[in-house]
Each structure stands twice: as C-alpha cells, then as structure tokens.
Design an enzyme around this catalytic site. Sequence first.
Site, PDB file in Angstrom:
ATOM      1  N   HIS A   1       6.981   6.013   1.104  1.00  0.00           N
ATOM      2  CA  HIS A   1       7.802   4.842   0.782  1.00  0.00           C
ATOM      3  C   HIS A   1       8.749   5.151  -0.380  1.00  0.00           C
ATOM      4  O   HIS A   1       9.905   4.728  -0.383  1.00  0.00           O
ATOM      5  CB  HIS A   1       6.915   3.652   0.405  1.00  0.00           C
TER       6      HIS A   1
ATOM      7  N   ALA B   1       0.867  -1.202   0.000  1.00  0.00           N
ATOM      8  CA  ALA B   1       0.000   0.000   0.000  1.00  0.00           C
ATOM      9  C   ALA B   1       0.897   1.243   0.000  1.00  0.00           C
ATOM     10  O   ALA B   1       0.735   2.144   0.828  1.00  0.00           O
ATOM     11  CB  ALA B   1      -0.965  -0.008   1.183  1.00  0.00           C
TER      12      ALA B   1
END
Length: 293
Positions: free
Chosen positions: A29, A24
């Site tokens: 990230h 996700a």
Amino acid sequence: MQIVEHAPSLAPFHACALVPTMGALHAGHASLIKRAASDGRPVVVSLFVNPTQFAAGEDFSKYPRTLEADRALCQAAGAEAIFIPSVTDMYPHGVDAANAQAAALKLPLVATQPQLEDAWRPTHFAGVCQVVAKLFDMCQPAAAYFGEKDFQQLRVIQDMARREGARWKNIVVHACPTIRESDGLAMSSRNRYLQANQRENALGLSRALAAAQECARAGMDSAAAESEMRRVLAQHQLEVEYAVIRAPETLLPIEKFQPELKSVARALIAARLDGVRLIDNASCAGAISDRGG
Ligand code: PAF
C-alpha cells in the site's frame, strides 16, 4: 494529514489521487501511495472494510483492523488525507439492502466471464464495484491507484471506469506492480493469517508463477505451463482453486495463436493453505503460446 470521516468534508480534495484500501496496510500500500504522490496530486487514502464484498462465511469480521498503524503509514508515505467512512455513512439503508443493490449491478464482462475469482467468490465483484463507485462519487478523484496483486479486480475496475467515463470525468485508473517480500511472497493484508509453519508452503504461489514464466521462456504452450504450476503448488501442499494462463485484457483462456499476447499472457493462481486463501499472478513475458499452438 487530515482525517476525514464524512463525504462532504472531502470537497477540498476533489480531483485528488485516490488510493482505495481496506486498511491493514503494508509496504504494498505504501508503494501505491508513493506512486500516487509522485504524480503530483494530493493523495487521499480510503480505509474501509467493505462488508458487501465478503460473502457469508468469509473473513469480514476477522479482517485485521489496524487504524493507528495505518494512519502512520499513510502519513509517512505522503498522503494528505485519510477517509474513514462508517458502514452507516456508506450504506444508510443497511448492509442487507446494500447487498441487494450490489446484486442488481450490471458488471463488466471481466467480472463474470473468466471463471476465476468470479467463480470462487460469486458475489465479490458486485460488492467491489459498488464500494469503488461510491468512493469515486464521494472523492471525485482525477486518478485512482490499484495493485496488480488483485489482477482481476484491477481489470474489473478499469472496465467499470471506462464504461462510466463521464460520471467520473474520465478518471485514470493506474495499475501498480505487486510488492513482494524478499523471498517472493506477494504482500497481502491476509498474510497475517499465515502461521510460521505455513509461510514456507505459501511460497509455492510465487514459485509456481516463476515456473510458468520459465515454461514461457522455453516456448512451451499454456497447457504445459498450467500443469507445471499445479505440480509446484501440490509440492507445497497448496489446494488449487485455479492456476491458469489467460489473456491479460479479457482474462479468458488463450485459444488461438495470437502473437500479440505472447509477451504479456498472465499467469493467475488462487490456492488454499489449511483454509487460508492466497492469490497471486504474474505476467509471462516470453513466449507462452496457445494450447497446441
Ligand atoms: O483491494 C481492496 O483493498 C478492496 O477490494 C477495495 C478495492 C479497497 C474495495 O473495497
């Protein structure tokens, strides 16, 4: 970019830069992957929603699974491989046995003493340490990258890696800054749970942290900063689990006047918005002093 499903196929990537994730993925990230790539080692991103770090009743089954989009994000950010193990590969004796093993782990003190995430999610860090240790064993990375958004998790993993130095060849655990939306909301995979009408109130966390930083700059003590955070959170209909100022290493309350902590005292918050649990934190650069100090 290679897709690796089984640990033995990670052999060519030993001494890599590892970015452990539960998928996700979002821009936070991507920033970890880019930071890891900029350090010059091949980057491996693990994508594994780890059942042992979720307690019964938490969001394990509804945790967003977005493999295709994750794959594209990893590739665009410069990863050389993604590692997507199955639950059976990670826990061959089953999740119940793995939970029992996790419960028997000896955790770093920062996973059990602060009474922050450890108090509200009592089995969480055992599961996190268990899976991160397995990922380190399998990937044998030279370095690993974690976001400051989960600040207590970061501190737990740093201490675990330090304690187990020889097992992971003195792996370096890098702390990477929290990435925020333009309005200040910390990026999180769980932000997808927020309804449009909750989004404004979710800003209460970053606003409360800003208020704590303001208190620090004004030379107020940590008790005053904590009550100011609670006031801002209440204004946003946020139900507070904790809103505290802590020492950045131990995450324990700042008891005595310690000038060396002044510039880096950490404000940490967990709060709920109609059942959606949000966490955030920030350093209080400035002059947070001790209670009454
Ligand atoms: O922060 C996360 O996404 C997870 O807790 C981690 C570190 C990947 C372990 O499952």
